[in-house]
Design a protein around this motif. Structure first.
Motif, mmCIF file in Angstrom:
data_model
loop_
_atom_site.group_PDB
_atom_site.id
_atom_site.type_symbol
_atom_site.label_atom_id
_atom_site.label_comp_id
_atom_site.label_asym_id
_atom_site.label_seq_id
_atom_site.Cartn_x
_atom_site.Cartn_y
_atom_site.Cartn_z
ATOM 1 N N UNK A 280 15.435 -35.588 8.029
ATOM 2 C CA UNK A 280 15.874 -34.194 8.179
ATOM 3 C C UNK A 280 15.278 -33.618 9.191
ATOM 4 N N UNK A 281 15.931 -32.444 9.650
ATOM 5 C CA UNK A 281 15.302 -31.529 10.682
ATOM 6 C C UNK A 281 14.125 -30.830 10.071
ATOM 7 N N UNK A 302 -10.285 -32.991 20.736
ATOM 8 C CA UNK A 302 -11.390 -32.347 20.114
ATOM 9 C C UNK A 302 -11.187 -30.935 19.738
ATOM 10 N N UNK A 303 -9.827 -30.404 19.938
ATOM 11 C CA UNK A 303 -9.272 -29.004 19.762
ATOM 12 C C UNK A 303 -8.814 -29.131 18.242
ATOM 13 N N UNK A 304 -9.398 -28.487 17.512
ATOM 14 C CA UNK A 304 -8.931 -28.316 16.020
ATOM 15 C C UNK A 304 -8.082 -27.015 15.746
ATOM 16 N N UNK A 305 -7.578 -26.322 16.727
ATOM 17 C CA UNK A 305 -6.593 -25.239 16.530
ATOM 18 C C UNK A 305 -5.350 -26.145 16.116
ATOM 19 N N UNK A 306 -4.560 -25.253 15.359
ATOM 20 C CA UNK A 306 -3.175 -25.960 15.031
ATOM 21 C C UNK A 306 -2.391 -26.215 16.203
ATOM 22 N N UNK A 307 -1.702 -27.325 16.205
ATOM 23 C CA UNK A 307 -0.915 -27.638 17.223
ATOM 24 C C UNK A 307 0.480 -26.697 17.210
ATOM 25 N N UNK A 308 1.000 -26.826 18.345
ATOM 26 C CA UNK A 308 2.441 -25.773 18.195
ATOM 27 C C UNK A 308 3.551 -26.818 17.711
ATOM 28 N N UNK A 309 4.178 -26.226 16.868
ATOM 29 C CA UNK A 309 5.456 -26.918 16.291
ATOM 30 C C UNK A 309 6.346 -27.233 17.295
ATOM 31 N N UNK A 310 6.770 -28.422 17.725
ATOM 32 C CA UNK A 310 7.801 -28.627 18.780
ATOM 33 C C UNK A 310 9.106 -28.304 18.489
ATOM 34 N N UNK A 311 10.058 -27.648 19.251
ATOM 35 C CA UNK A 311 11.438 -27.414 18.980
ATOM 36 C C UNK A 311 12.181 -28.398 18.307
ATOM 37 N N UNK A 312 13.094 -28.017 17.676
ATOM 38 C CA UNK A 312 14.054 -29.202 17.045
ATOM 39 C C UNK A 312 14.616 -30.019 18.085
ATOM 40 N N UNK A 313 14.680 -31.237 17.850
ATOM 41 C CA UNK A 313 15.448 -32.382 18.747
ATOM 42 C C UNK A 313 17.030 -32.177 18.663
ATOM 43 N N UNK A 314 17.452 -32.001 19.800
ATOM 44 C CA UNK A 314 18.745 -32.019 19.789
ATOM 45 C C UNK A 314 19.459 -33.275 20.433
ATOM 46 N N UNK A 334 17.688 -36.229 16.331
ATOM 47 C CA UNK A 334 18.081 -35.286 15.542
ATOM 48 C C UNK A 334 18.649 -35.815 14.094
ATOM 49 N N UNK A 335 19.126 -34.554 13.374
ATOM 50 C CA UNK A 335 19.556 -35.014 12.020
ATOM 51 C C UNK A 335 20.738 -35.704 12.259
ATOM 52 N N UNK A 336 21.099 -37.037 11.740
ATOM 53 C CA UNK A 336 22.239 -37.882 11.966
ATOM 54 C C UNK A 336 23.573 -37.525 11.372
#
Length: 492
Positions: A280-281, A302-314, A334-336
């Motif tokens: 699912x998306x 080594x960076x323990x900051x939260x990674x940015x969530x990628x945008x939805x795959x289209x 994407x969601x099929x």
């Protein structure tokens, strides 16, 4: 070199395998050879230019415990060159009480080490949708070595190729050796030593009631015997260590040769493993691909900051990385299907085209959160899209982003509790052969071993299918190749 395989089987399964071998070589130039040595039946044949010898201890339903032990011992001794592997033969994925009883005797005869050299081979003349818990338990303790001969390969000359693929995988894991006569003798020596020690203790307790002079003389005899036994065990251990060092040198040399052979080019499709990530998306497909790419590229952030969530795959996207000498093709989707459950035909064609020469594996990604009704229906939807065989090539991947805190990771107990609390999720996992892994999308050092475990599971599942891709009958291969060409030209 001839590969000696001890086949442990009831009469019915062995007869079925012999018939299938005879049928598969009707049009071949070299026929298999059948013979017998006492109670042991032998089948010698050539598979993919390699010499294979099946030695079968044919077991009957009414055999006593002593009869089973004698049959196994005779079969083992008939392999003069040593045993390459033990092959437990079952039909249609059914692991019955009689096979479970046989496995108990095998471990009693050859020790728990036999599980390191065991392959479970299922002859499937009908569709098998689900494996029972007892069989899954046996597959788990034998490190996932479960091989299937399905109706699409039975009776064909290459039907035993998946077995050879799994056999090679087993040898690589165990240092390129099988279960040898030396291992068997060492186990028997240790058993005799344990029995002798127990007898000595009983004798010593009895002699406490005798006179002091007799007890002292007996104790001196026991000490001498103990020293002799210790010397014998030390000699056996020294011989074993010498042989082990020799085998390690041979394995190192062979491993270097294999690594040279695994150097691949862009056009060598036989060295590619294609994986399509579906779900699912927002389930973490794109983040999982990014993390896998970093891992195989030896990029440890080594960076323990939260990674940015990628945008939805289209649209469907393809990424190729080199992992341990093989090209890994990762296809993001994407969601099929739409909100009404109708499949997006164009996206389905795109993901299949981009996965060529695959797909070999489907990663069904599920976000570690409350399991929804829509997620419980995913397997049925994906089987309608890709065919009923989808589940045989599917692995469930649970993803999470450390929602419980930046320095904590998802533990096995947490995922077990999560599965136990959702009946729909349990049904989904069973349909996918109970194959699942956990991936922490938070980029710290703890997430990288999870990627290594996931890729190991992928390689095992590909090997169990003989290394071949999953073939969908909905779209011709030539049509998918043309679609891939068009997509690549559009991106140039």
């Amino acid at each position: 070199m001839k590969h000696m395989m001890v086949v442990v089987s009831m009469e019915e399964e062995w007869s079925t395998l012999k018939s299938l071998v005879q049928e598969s070589y009707i049009d071949e130039g070299q026929q298999p050879s059948f013979s017998s040595t006492g109670s042991v039946e032998v089948c010698d044949l050539i598979v993919a230019s390699r010499s294979v010898s099946f030695h079968c201890a044919v077991l009957k339903k009414d055999m006593t415990e002593e009869g089973i032990s004698q049959a196994l011992d005779s079969c083992f001794k008939s392999c003069s060159q040593g045993v390459s592997t033990f092959l437990l033969l079952i039909q249609n994925g059914r692991y019955k009480k009689r096979e479970s009883r046989i496995m108990e005797f095998m471990q009693a005869c050859y020790g728990p080490e036999v599980l390191k050299f065991l392959i479970v081979l299922s002859l499937e003349t009908e569709a098998v949708d689900m494996l029972d818990d007892s069989l899954l338990g046996l597959i788990n303790v034998s490190d996932g070595r479960y091989c299937r001969l399905t109706t699409t390969t039975l009776g064909t000359s290459d039907m035993l190729l998946p077995l050879l693929e799994m056999f090679d995988f087993m040898l690589a894991e165990n240092g390129m050796i099988g279960y040898t006569e030396h291992m068997h003798r060492l186990r028997e020596a240790k058993s005799r030593y344990t029995a002798d020690t127990s007898m000595k203790i009983m004798t010593w307790m009895y002699l406490q009631e005798a006179e002091e002079k007799d007890r002292e003389r007996e104790m001196q005899g026991l000490k001498a015997k103990h020293a002799e036994d210790g010397k014998m065990e030390a000699d056996v251990k020294r011989q074993y260590e010498t042989k082990r060092e020799s085998l390690e040198e041979a394995a190192t040399s062979h491993g270097a040769m294999l690594q040279m052979q695994l150097n691949v080019t862009n056009n060598d499709n036989s060295k590619k493993t294609s994986i399509i990530l579906v779900g699912t998306s927002g389930s973490g497909k794109t983040s999982a691909i990014n993390l896998i790419s970093e891992r195989v590229g030896n990029q440890y952030s080594s960076n323990e900051d939260f990674p940015e969530c990628p945008s939805s795959t289209l649209t469907c996207e393809r990424k190729v990385v080199l992992a341990e000498g093989r090209r890994l093709v990762l296809v993001d989707t994407p969601e099929l299907w739409d909100v009404d459950g109708a499949e997006n035909m164009e996206q389905v064609k795109d993901c299949l085209a981009l996965s060529l020469p695959g797909p070999h594996i489907f990663l069904l990604t599920i976000r570690f959160r409350r399991f929804t009704q829509g997620e419980s229906e995913m397997v049925s939807r994906l089987q309608k899209i890709f065919g009923r065989g989808f589940t045989e090539h599917a692995i469930v991947l649970f993803t999470h982003r450390n929602d419980i805190g930046p320095h904590k990771v998802l533990m096995t107990r947490s995922i077990n509790d999560y599965v136990a609390g959702a009946q729909g999720l349990q049904d989904l996992l069973r349909k996918c052969g109970s194959r699942y892994y956990v991936l922490n999308l938070f980029r710290n050092a703890l997430s990288y071993p999870q990627v290594k475990d996931l890729l190991s599971g992928v390689h095992k599942l590909v090997a169990s299918h003989g290394g071949g891709p999953y073939v969908t009958k909905r779209f011709p291969v030539e049509q998918l190749k043309e679609r891939k060409r068009v997509i690549e030209e559009r991106l140039m």
